[in-house]
Design a protein around this motif. Sequence first.
Motif, PDB file in Angstrom:
ATOM      1  N   HIS A   1       0.642  -1.271  -0.170  1.00 31.49           N
ATOM      2  CA  HIS A   1      -0.158  -0.086   0.082  1.00 31.49           C
ATOM      3  C   HIS A   1       0.625   1.548  -0.050  1.00 31.49           C
ATOM      4  N   ASP A   2       1.842   1.343   0.873  1.00 25.90           N
ATOM      5  CA  ASP A   2       2.762   2.558   1.065  1.00 25.90           C
ATOM      6  C   ASP A   2       3.589   2.485  -0.284  1.00 25.90           C
ATOM      7  N   PHE A   3       4.070   1.470  -0.636  1.00 22.50           N
ATOM      8  CA  PHE A   3       4.946   1.345  -1.687  1.00 22.50           C
ATOM      9  C   PHE A   3       4.332   2.106  -3.203  1.00 22.50           C
ATOM     10  N   ASN A   4       2.878   1.697  -3.357  1.00 22.31           N
ATOM     11  CA  ASN A   4       2.154   1.984  -4.371  1.00 22.31           C
ATOM     12  C   ASN A   4       1.930   3.542  -4.331  1.00 22.31           C
ATOM     13  N   ASN A   5       1.493   4.034  -3.173  1.00 22.23           N
ATOM     14  CA  ASN A   5       1.554   5.337  -3.040  1.00 22.23           C
ATOM     15  C   ASN A   5       2.727   6.036  -3.728  1.00 22.23           C
ATOM     16  N   ILE A   6       3.836   5.663  -3.092  1.00 19.91           N
ATOM     17  CA  ILE A   6       5.282   6.169  -3.666  1.00 19.91           C
ATOM     18  C   ILE A   6       5.379   6.070  -5.225  1.00 19.91           C
ATOM     19  N   LEU A   7       4.922   4.977  -5.710  1.00 19.62           N
ATOM     20  CA  LEU A   7       5.098   4.716  -7.198  1.00 19.62           C
ATOM     21  C   LEU A   7       4.094   5.580  -7.991  1.00 19.62           C
ATOM     22  N   THR A   8       3.056   5.780  -7.310  1.00 20.04           N
ATOM     23  CA  THR A   8       2.024   6.657  -7.932  1.00 20.04           C
ATOM     24  C   THR A   8       2.471   8.118  -8.225  1.00 20.04           C
ATOM     25  N   ALA A   9       3.204   8.522  -7.202  1.00 19.58           N
ATOM     26  CA  ALA A   9       3.884  10.011  -7.411  1.00 19.58           C
ATOM     27  C   ALA A   9       5.006  10.048  -8.506  1.00 19.58           C
ATOM     28  N   ILE A  10       6.234   8.785  -8.048  1.00 16.93           N
ATOM     29  CA  ILE A  10       7.019   8.583  -9.120  1.00 16.93           C
ATOM     30  C   ILE A  10       6.490   8.663 -10.510  1.00 16.93           C
ATOM     31  N   LEU A  11       5.473   7.675 -10.978  1.00 11.42           N
ATOM     32  CA  LEU A  11       5.049   7.329 -12.198  1.00 11.42           C
ATOM     33  C   LEU A  11       4.444   8.694 -12.625  1.00 11.42           C
ATOM     34  N   GLY A  12       3.349   9.280 -11.846  1.00 14.45           N
ATOM     35  CA  GLY A  12       2.858  10.617 -12.273  1.00 14.45           C
ATOM     36  C   GLY A  12       3.560  11.815 -12.662  1.00 14.45           C
ATOM     37  N   TYR A  13       4.665  12.078 -11.779  1.00 15.43           N
ATOM     38  CA  TYR A  13       5.436  13.193 -12.126  1.00 15.43           C
ATOM     39  C   TYR A  13       6.427  12.913 -13.113  1.00 15.43           C
ATOM     40  N   THR A  14       6.661  11.747 -13.486  1.00 14.16           N
ATOM     41  CA  THR A  14       7.666  11.387 -14.600  1.00 14.16           C
ATOM     42  C   THR A  14       6.894  11.640 -15.656  1.00 14.16           C
ATOM     43  N   GLN A  15       5.539  11.046 -15.813  1.00 14.87           N
ATOM     44  CA  GLN A  15       4.803  11.155 -17.132  1.00 14.87           C
ATOM     45  C   GLN A  15       4.571  12.902 -17.411  1.00 14.87           C
TER      46      GLN A  15
END
Length: 890
Positions: free
Chosen positions: A523-537
């Motif tokens: 759960h926590d890691f997916n929140n982090i990945l959401t930010a990483i993938l979103g801002y990367t895009q």
Amino acid sequence: MTPTPEAMHIRTKAILSVMLIITTLTVAFLYLSIRQQNTHLQRTIATKRANAQFLAQNLQEQIFAGYKARIVSLATTKQEVVAAFARRDREALYQATLPFYQTIQKENPFFSIMHFHLPDNTSFLRMHLPEIYDDPLGEVRPIVREVNRTHKQLSGYEVGKLGLFFRVVQPVFFQDEYIGALEFGISHEQLLHLLRLRVSPEIALAVNTTEWEKASLIAAPQKTRSAYTLISAQSALFRLLPEAISSGRATESRLSVGDREYILFSDINLLSFRQEPIAMVLVAMDITEELAGTHRLIFRVVLLSLLLLLLSGTVLYFSFGQLLKRIVDLNSSLSRSNENLATAMAYVENILASMSDGLLVTRADGTITRTNAAFCQLLGYAEAELRGKKLFAFFAEPTALEEHFAGCQANGCRIDKTERELLTRAGLRVPVLFSASALVDPDGALIGIVCIVTDITSRKEAESALRQANELLEQRVTERTRELAESNTALTREMAERKRAEAQLRQAQKMRAIGTLAGGIAHDFNNILTAILGYTQLARDRVTADAICRNHLNAVFTAGQRARELVHQILTFSRQSEQEKKPIEIQLIVKEALKLLRASLPANIEMAQNISPGCGAVLADPTQIHQVVMNLCTNAYQAMQEQGGTLTVSLALAPAENLPSALPPGDYLQLVVQDTGCGMDAATLERIFEPYFTTKEAGKGTGLGLAVTHGIVASHGGHIEVGSSEGRGSTFTVYLPLHQALPAAPEATEETAEVRGGNERILVVDDEKEIVQLLELFLQGYGYQVIGQVDSVAAYEWFCTNPHEVDLVITDMSMPHLGGRELASKMLAVRPDLPIILCSGFSDVFDEEGIKQLGIRSFFLKPFREKEVVARRVRELLDARRPAAGNPPA
């Protein structure tokens, strides 16, 4: 010198006086002698009567005691008899009892009745008349009714339709339940027969007339005497009996028949089971010889008295005083001698007659000279028939006894008690104890040999019964021991199963804890990945001129996607997500697993891999294939942990000629994991795939790795083989069937699809500030108005104040204080038509059916793949909403 007249007168007077005294004494002596003889005669009669009573008592006890024991034995130890009686199987009962019945009949001709009675007092089986049954026999058998009532053994005389019998009735139980009674009947003739042999040949029986009326089938001559009916009278003298007969000493009387005199008494009573007299034995004892002896003695005494009187007168004339003294002394001595002799003879005769053991006296050569009644009864002969015959002829093995008698001397003839078999007149073999000792006179000369014979039939039967009981007890002990051993084995097995189940439960609890931990991390890691993938895009969309930066951002985006898949694999391994088989090329999974493993291998272990790049697809679950590779490689690494070595992993198409016979025909991939470790012996090879089997120390392994591997391979339709020898390493070969279809093509990207925006108002609620800002950037780029909230409680309060200022809500699932599900429920209670999108980084919290029932329109899993996906979903929900009153669509 001539006596003077005065002296003659005095002498004559003295002689006359003395003669008068002598005459008086002689008369008195004669009176006393007659009285003494009469007393002796009465004593002899009383002794004979007492002997007769004693013998009758002993005979009844000896005769019937054995049958009481045998009827108990038959009713308790002959299971086939009892079982047949319990089943009411008359034919089986008759066949099972017949050998026993025939044996007793051969032993005792007076035994004629053997009867099985039912508890309702009806006849079930007559062994003597098997064709007659089911009659209400209890009406004339009070003893049967009483046994059926009390369930206790009873015995006594009783008159039936066939006459007077001594009856023994034994209750019969089967499995502690009363099933009926067993009856023995012995004719009264046996007692009369033995009394005729041992007491007097003149014996008759008087039965109570009321009882005798029950003997309806008896046509024998009989004569009624008042209250009694006379039966079994074989002599004519009983016809002279008075009309009134009663029991007791008062009935003693004398009868004269021809020149014979008899004394008659009837104080031997036969008792019923209630101990009430039912009949009496009439004994007529011949006292002719005793009376004649008394008369002869009286005559001799009178004659002797007269001779003595005459002789005394003559002797007194010459020697008055001395002669008188001698006569008196002689008379007193003679009287005492006669009395002592008679007493001693009566005493010895009484002892011999009352002995229960057989006694006989023989000469040194074994010729019988004297026997007692017990020995005669045992053999079945009269004493007169035995006298003069050799003792050895009556034994089953006469040779040894005859040899012993042949060397018999006065001081050395002794035979201790030994067991022998006696041959009776009826041809039966009777086990006895035999002993003998010499009989010598005062000078030591041998005058005979006294032998004692004891019947041990009852003891032998008891020993046999005891032996059978011991054998039965030993059998039961053996069976019980076997049952206890089986129970112990079952208990041991159950304890082992319980320990195994406890170990499985502990392992399941560990896996559940791992799953819980993995879910929180995901759960926590997916929140982090959401930010990483979103801002990367977002960054990638704004970098259009610099190709290098765009490539770098694409690499970051691809890594984020791989991180997302890794999280998915973690959840799958911890059983937090479903396992799904799909066509995959497993060489990529094998390489990835080897990369992860390489970092954990020590320096003394080399890794070699030979993986073919074009192996083809396999229908499999990626995570499970990854687990198979990791388990096999870990097992190989542990085998080389101490000495080091080489780990070789190969993946290629399996040659058709090398396929195991257990596999169906087809194309297979062959995965080989080989090590140069310690290897395994044959016993270990047989058990390596058993759950919880391990050769490691306690705490260093669960024994589940290879078992899980075997299960995964089997569930994929494959096969696993292992080859190993001690000191030469091990080789594991896995065969997986090829999938003919191509691997699933990646989903078409939606970047090129046109996404339409709008100007609607969207509320975004998430406790992660970065995600709120990311969604604001995503949606504002498409023209939407975004209100961001990082506090769910504050977001709800704002919504309650402005319920119609929002067209769509995007909320996170897991938030402090107020979760996304509860927040959506509260908002929908205010505005049921409000479109809501639910987001979470942990897929297992989603219950699709439950979410739909709440009214939530859609949900997303973090991390978001692309902003266009989010925008397209938002547009679809806004376009599909139902217009609300006062709030027209944008």
